[in-house]
Each structure stands twice: as C-alpha cells, then as structure tokens.
Design an enzyme around this catalytic site. Structure first.
Site, PDB file in Angstrom:
ATOM      1  N   HIS A   1      12.980 -46.851   7.037  1.00  0.00           N
ATOM      2  CA  HIS A   1      14.418 -47.067   6.884  1.00  0.00           C
ATOM      3  C   HIS A   1      14.875 -48.403   7.465  1.00  0.00           C
ATOM      4  O   HIS A   1      15.519 -49.211   6.789  1.00  0.00           O
ATOM      5  CB  HIS A   1      15.197 -45.943   7.566  1.00  0.00           C
ATOM      6  CG  HIS A   1      14.936 -44.581   7.009  1.00  0.00           C
ATOM      7  ND1 HIS A   1      14.686 -44.362   5.679  1.00  0.00           N
ATOM      8  CD2 HIS A   1      14.904 -43.363   7.605  1.00  0.00           C
ATOM      9  CE1 HIS A   1      14.501 -43.066   5.483  1.00  0.00           C
ATOM     10  NE2 HIS A   1      14.623 -42.451   6.630  1.00  0.00           N
TER      11      HIS A   1
ATOM     12  N   THR B   1      12.279 -24.924  -4.340  1.00  0.00           N
ATOM     13  CA  THR B   1      12.918 -23.940  -3.467  1.00  0.00           C
ATOM     14  C   THR B   1      12.871 -24.369  -2.002  1.00  0.00           C
ATOM     15  O   THR B   1      13.203 -23.591  -1.113  1.00  0.00           O
ATOM     16  CB  THR B   1      12.232 -22.561  -3.609  1.00  0.00           C
ATOM     17  OG1 THR B   1      10.834 -22.690  -3.307  1.00  0.00           O
ATOM     18  CG2 THR B   1      12.392 -22.014  -5.024  1.00  0.00           C
TER      19      THR B   1
END
Length: 483
Positions: free
Chosen positions: A240, A19
């Site tokens: 990254h 959630t």
C-alpha cells in the site's frame, strides 16, 4: 455536482471464495452498489464459487444477509436488491480437485467479458488458474483478479508470478491493491498531471519533505496468526505505502496508459536507496487499560514482529535527490487516518517580523476518513493589531463538492469495474511486485539476523517516541495525528 455514471459492458464474474469474509464485506456490497447506480448492466451475472455445498437460492439468501449487514439501510432499496439477487448463482468447486469445474461451464455465457476473482489464499492461485484453463472456462479475453498478500518475499512472489504466467498472459492478470482505488489516490494523478500549477514545483528544489501516514485504532484482532508472520512491513509498507510513494514520486508518463503509468512507478522503486537501521523505528503496542497487548493478540510472548514502523526513505534521481520521504503506519494508534502531506520549502526570505508567524505551504491529501485534499496557505489573520500570519486550508472535501455517491464509493467497486473495462492502470504489474520485494527483502533479513525487538508503545498514541527523532534530527516534525 453529481458524479457521472458510465456503464460497463455485459459480463460474467466468478468469485472464488464467494462465501468468504472479503466477499461478504466488500466485493458483494460493492457490486450491488454499482448495480443500483446503473453502472452494471442488468444482464450481468455473478457466480459465487466455494468448496461448501449451496444452491443458488441459498447463496442469494447469504448475499441478502451480507447486504443488510454491511450497507446502510437507505442503500438497500427492496426492488434493487431483488433485481440484483436475480443476477446471482452459485457453484460448488474443489480448488485442488476436479469437482464442480465441468458443472460451472454451462453457467458462463459466450460473447461477454469473463472475469474470475481469486478471493482465496494465495496458495490456491495456481491450482485455480490451472483448472480454469484445463476445463476450458477461461479464454484469451478472460481476466483474473488476485488479492494480496502477493508473496511473502521475493522468492515466493516470483514463484507466484510464474504459476499465474503459466496459464494467463500479464495483460489478463489484475493484482488488486485497494488503496489505488481510493478517489483521492486517483485524484493525486489528476492534480499533478492535469494542472500546470503543481508540476513545475514537484521536485527537491521546492518540496522540503513528504510524509505518508496510515494509522489504525484497531489491533490485529482476529488476524493475529496471519499478522504475526507478516507485520507492518509486509502488510502495509511493501504494497500500500509503496504504491502511494510511487504515485507521488513518479515522472509524468507519456500518456495515461496502464503500462506507461506502471513503467514510471517501477522506476521509482528501482531508484529507492536501501533502507538503513538508523532511519527505521519498529514498535509493538503494549496493553492498554481496556485493550490487550500485541503479545496477547497474537498469543506469542516472544514475538519480534512489528505492529508499527516509521522510516526515512530517499530516492536517488534528479527530481528527488535530497528530499526525505517519511512513512509511518501502525495499529492501536491515536486515530484512524491515512494521509499524504507534501510540505513545500519555506519562502527564501520573509519580509515580515519574526513574531508575525507563518508556516510553509502544505498540500494535504486525505485518503481516510473524509476523502479530499486541501492546500494550506499563509494569510493575514483578520482584524486590527498589525500583521499576524496564520495557516489556513483551501479545502476540497469530496463529499461536500460532489455528493456522497462520489465520496462514499468503496475502492473495491471502482477497481472491479476497471477489471470489466480491461483497464490495468490501477493494478500492479508483476515486475512492480518483484521490485518492491527486492527492496524489502534485505531489510527483513537484517531484522531477522539481528533479532531486533520492536519498541513498546502506548495504545492511543502516535507510536514510539523514537519515531519523532527521525524528523527532529533534521529540524522537522510529523504532522499531528488528530483524534
């Protein structure tokens, strides 16, 4: 040309943090898109798991709202959404307690791929891994997916690796970096190793420099508390950008195999020279006419954390010795842009007059926006008036060539399908993560010891002016960030 859809085998996927914000924005919409295209088998099951109380119908309503919010209206065909929601279930669990774990067991089927996505704080990774084992929910063929940040430094990364290794083998652990799921990043390997054209030129003799830029127009926003303890170095460079650099600089692996590829990436990290202060520029965005400063966003006027970093790096091996790699990333910059620019050496001798012009060849790899790549070549400008040379791109924009389905697929959905396939090629291995932190830690320690304050820069700019000097000293220039 339409993209081919290759279905995966049947699976049960449990999303811890089902959630949470990442599940709502990326994971669940991505899974729906794979379902709607027919890549996900109709029997597959997705189970949300979180501490809050919710039943299956409540979770389906939650997911329906997420799809409506984060997908284009044309992507949400009512019949497809209804069939997708039928695949969903929910189980309330206590990550650090015993509640809900035994109740989850009957929800999982035997004989199908079983994957567990840890979309939670890294502080919970060990607790969840332990309970999956002790409650018999995971077996030898199960897989776990863990999100960054994978450690805050080398010591914490080693501790996290050890926690996971106590319950799962390395070939069961998928450390996700969504940049590796981008279509263009994967195509970088195809361009390099699938074409004889580039590989003979892919070295210091023919490449003058490499630039990697990841620019964002947004500030740290609601992530201020997290970001001020992280900064651009930990948030972007260590993971990254490091992964992008490895894919550019790695040697050809013996085969397209997860460990063969990751072995070569690891060699690049270990060949990186230590970063130096004179080849590093750190910045913080100042206040704009209608935007707050970094200090305001993180609510810390004494912050020494960088929202921008530019570095000149070098790799000490035979292929790259003497070729500089320039990286930069920052918040509140001129445009949202992620690209890799390979600039080739100039021609050794020009037969044309000096006023004819001419630029070195470049291979530009666009990660966002408009994924694609172009090879910039020199041609004669059409028309009379003598020989005038201009720089033009041979362009391949994926959306134009393969349609929106190929260009628009989110990195998360591709990577999750690789988890189901059991393909770890685009996921980081534990020793890769530790090697990246081993290179990063001395830089961070030096900043902390010397209390170097980042340089303020104007929002909407290309970062501090001092970053230009990194390239100007050697007669080079950054490729312009175009809004």
């Amino acid at each position: 040309m339409a993209a081919r859809i290759i279905p995966v085998e049947d699976f049960d996927l449990v999303i811890f943090g089902g959630t949470g914000d990442l599940a709502r924005r990326k994971i669940l919409p991505g899974l729906y898109r794979r379902f709607a295209t027919g890549q996900m088998p109709p029997e597959a099951r997705i189970i949300g798991a979180a501490r809050g109380e919710m039943d299956a119908e409540g979770y389906r309503a939650f997911v329906r709202a997420a799809l409506n919010e984060f997908l284009a209206p044309g992507d949400c065909a009512p019949a497809d959404v209804a069939r997708f929601l039928d695949r969903l279930d929910f189980q309330s669990v206590d990550a650090r307690g015993e509640g809900g774990w035994d109740e989850m067991k009957p929800k999982l089927r035997e004989g199908v791929v079983r994957a567990f996505y840890f979309s939670v704080s890294p502080s919970l990774f060990g607790d969840i891994a332990e309970r999956l084992r002790t409650h018999g929910l995971a077996h030898r063929d199960s897989r776990i997916v863990v999100e960054k940040p994978f450690g805050h430094d080398l010591a914490s990364a080693k501790a996290l690796n050890a926690e996971l290794a106590a319950h799962f083998a390395e070939d069961q652990i998928y450390r996700i970096d969504h940049y590796l799921g981008k279509e263009t990043v994967q195509n970088l390997m195809a361009v390099r190793f699938g074409n004889i054209l580039f590989e003979p030129l892919w070295n210091h003799q023919y490449i003058d420099n490499v630039q990697i830029t990841v620019a964002e127009t947004v500030g740290v926003g609601g992530r201020g508390s997290y970001y001020d303890h992280s900064g651009a170095m930990r948030d972007m460079v260590q993971n990254h950008i490091m992964q992008l650099l490895c894919l550019i600089a790695m040697e050809p692996p013996a085969k397209f195999d997860p460990d063969a590829v990751r072995d070569e990436k690891l060699k690049v990290i270990r060949a990186l020279d230590p970063a130096t202060r004179e080849h590093t520029v750190r910045g913080q965005y100042a206040a704009g006419s209608d935007t707050p400063s970094y200090f305001d966003d993180v609510e810390n006027d004494a912050s020494e954390t960088e929202s921008f970093i530019a570095m000149q790096l070098s790799i000490s091996n035979w292929r790259w010795k003497g070729t500089p790699f320039f990286i930069r990333t920052g918040k509140r910059m001129k445009a949202r842009l992620s690209e890799i620019v390979i600039t080739f050496q100039p021609t050794p001798h020009s037969i044309f007059d000096a006023d004819a012009g001419g630029m070195p060849n470049q291979l530009v790899i666009r990660l966002q926006p408009n994924e694609g790549m172009d090879l910039r070549v020199t041609i004669k400008e059409p028309g009379p008036g003598g020989m005038r040379l201009i720089d033009v791109p041979l362009d391949m924009t994926f959306a134009e060539r393969f349609g929106q389905e190929a260009a628009g697929s989110d990195a998360y959905e591709r990577l999750i399908m690789d988890v189901i396939r059991g393909n770890q090629t685009l996921f980081m291995r534990g020793d890769e993560v530790e090697a990246a932190w081993a290179w990063t830690d001395p830089i961070l320690k030096e900043w902390e010891e010397k209390h170097d304050r980042p340089i303020p820069y104007e929002p909407g700019s290309a970062g501090p002016d001092q970053s230009l000097a990194l390239l100007h000293r050697s007669g080079r220039a950054w490729r312009e960030i175009k809004a």
